[in-house]
Design a protein around this motif. Sequence first.
Motif, PDB file in Angstrom:
ATOM      1  N   PHE A  46      44.599 -66.689  87.264  1.00  0.00           N
ATOM      2  CA  PHE A  46      45.420 -66.360  86.166  1.00  0.00           C
ATOM      3  C   PHE A  46      44.896 -66.369  84.683  1.00  0.00           C
ATOM      4  CE2 PHE A  46      49.298 -66.734  83.186  1.00  0.00           C
ATOM      5  CZ  PHE A  46      49.825 -65.771  83.457  1.00  0.00           C
ATOM      6  N   ALA A  47      44.011 -67.225  84.352  1.00  0.00           N
ATOM      7  CA  ALA A  47      43.638 -67.307  83.128  1.00  0.00           C
ATOM      8  C   ALA A  47      42.457 -66.112  82.807  1.00  0.00           C
ATOM      9  CB  ALA A  47      42.435 -68.753  82.896  1.00  0.00           C
ATOM     10  N   TRP A  48      42.044 -65.517  83.799  1.00  0.00           N
ATOM     11  CA  TRP A  48      41.026 -64.529  83.570  1.00  0.00           C
ATOM     12  C   TRP A  48      42.212 -63.128  83.275  1.00  0.00           C
ATOM     13  CZ3 TRP A  48      35.900 -63.019  83.658  1.00  0.00           C
ATOM     14  CH2 TRP A  48      34.772 -64.349  83.908  1.00  0.00           C
ATOM     15  N   SER A  49      43.104 -63.132  83.998  1.00  0.00           N
ATOM     16  CA  SER A  49      43.934 -62.045  83.588  1.00  0.00           C
ATOM     17  C   SER A  49      44.594 -62.108  82.034  1.00  0.00           C
ATOM     18  CB  SER A  49      45.150 -62.023  84.511  1.00  0.00           C
ATOM     19  OG  SER A  49      44.597 -61.798  85.784  1.00  0.00           O
ATOM     20  N   VAL A  50      44.832 -63.496  81.864  1.00  0.00           N
ATOM     21  CA  VAL A  50      45.378 -63.537  80.602  1.00  0.00           C
ATOM     22  C   VAL A  50      44.140 -63.252  79.534  1.00  0.00           C
ATOM     23  CG1 VAL A  50      46.161 -65.199  78.779  1.00  0.00           C
ATOM     24  CG2 VAL A  50      46.808 -65.313  80.924  1.00  0.00           C
ATOM     25  N   GLY A  51      42.965 -63.355  79.622  1.00  0.00           N
ATOM     26  CA  GLY A  51      41.914 -63.045  78.937  1.00  0.00           C
ATOM     27  C   GLY A  51      41.798 -61.510  78.885  1.00  0.00           C
ATOM     28  N   ALA A  52      41.737 -61.128  79.989  1.00  0.00           N
ATOM     29  CA  ALA A  52      41.698 -59.566  80.017  1.00  0.00           C
ATOM     30  C   ALA A  52      42.767 -58.749  79.240  1.00  0.00           C
ATOM     31  CB  ALA A  52      41.790 -59.041  81.484  1.00  0.00           C
ATOM     32  N   SER A  53      44.102 -59.383  79.173  1.00  0.00           N
ATOM     33  CA  SER A  53      45.244 -58.818  78.587  1.00  0.00           C
ATOM     34  C   SER A  53      44.907 -58.821  77.101  1.00  0.00           C
ATOM     35  CB  SER A  53      46.338 -59.437  79.042  1.00  0.00           C
ATOM     36  OG  SER A  53      46.489 -60.723  78.496  1.00  0.00           O
TER      37      SER A  53
END
Length: 279
Positions: free
Chosen positions: A170-177
């Motif tokens: 999930f953390a990678w998705s937050v960074g991508a967003s």
Amino acid sequence: MQGTVDGFSYGLVTPVVAYLMACLGGALGLRCTTRSMLVESRRPGWLALGSAAIGSGIWTMHFIAMMGFTVDEVPIHYDRPTTYASLGVAIVMVGVGIFIVGYKGTRGAALFTGGTITGLGVASMHYLGMAGLRLDGKLQYNTLTVAASVVIAMVAATAALWAAGQVRGFAWSVGASLVMGLAVSGMHYTGMAALSVHLHGTADPSTGDSPAALLAPMLIGPLAFLGLAGVVALFDPLMVTGTPDWPRAEQKPGVPARAPAEPASARRLTRGARTPQNR
């Protein structure tokens, strides 16, 4: 006569809210893209949902930011068909880039092509939306600054798609967003910095709808869609855990376990292929 352009008539309120909306659309859209890479089933549906979420986020961000845009000497109106068309362009062009990455992976030519098209979709939405402005004057742009805004959109969109394709939780998705929000907001305000308005000085009123009459009702639809997309993401466990649903090796007494064949998308997303256990 040059008009006095103010892009922050409400201070930091519109830039901050606009950035948050871009991040929300990016978070949902990129998470749907990641979800599509984890499974073979229903991939087109997830990619389509992701494209619509990112496109709606881009469009919503743009017109929330435009609520703070004024030209002191003249009122501003918007052409409704052109404004609607900008939303369609955002969804379609972002969709092309998302589908390329969703099916071809996030490396090499596929990532470059998908990121470039997605970034161009952000820029196309912005400048088509600006073409919908109706005022007693002419919009003029600095060519170099416009080019810089397009490059910002393409580079940041490529980085966001790469991060979404890592499938590392999930953390990678937050960074991508956050990166996707930066792509949209950075492109928007760089493009607005390229703008100057040359006033005609006539007495003819501009045609079209006022910002409050047009934008406020139109934002309801994309905002409602982003809320529904968020509900879909919330109730899908893979959207949170990032765990692929590949079939597990069957364990039977006395029978050596064999690693299952991975989907093609899984092999693209892992650094090394899985091999059967030693017998």
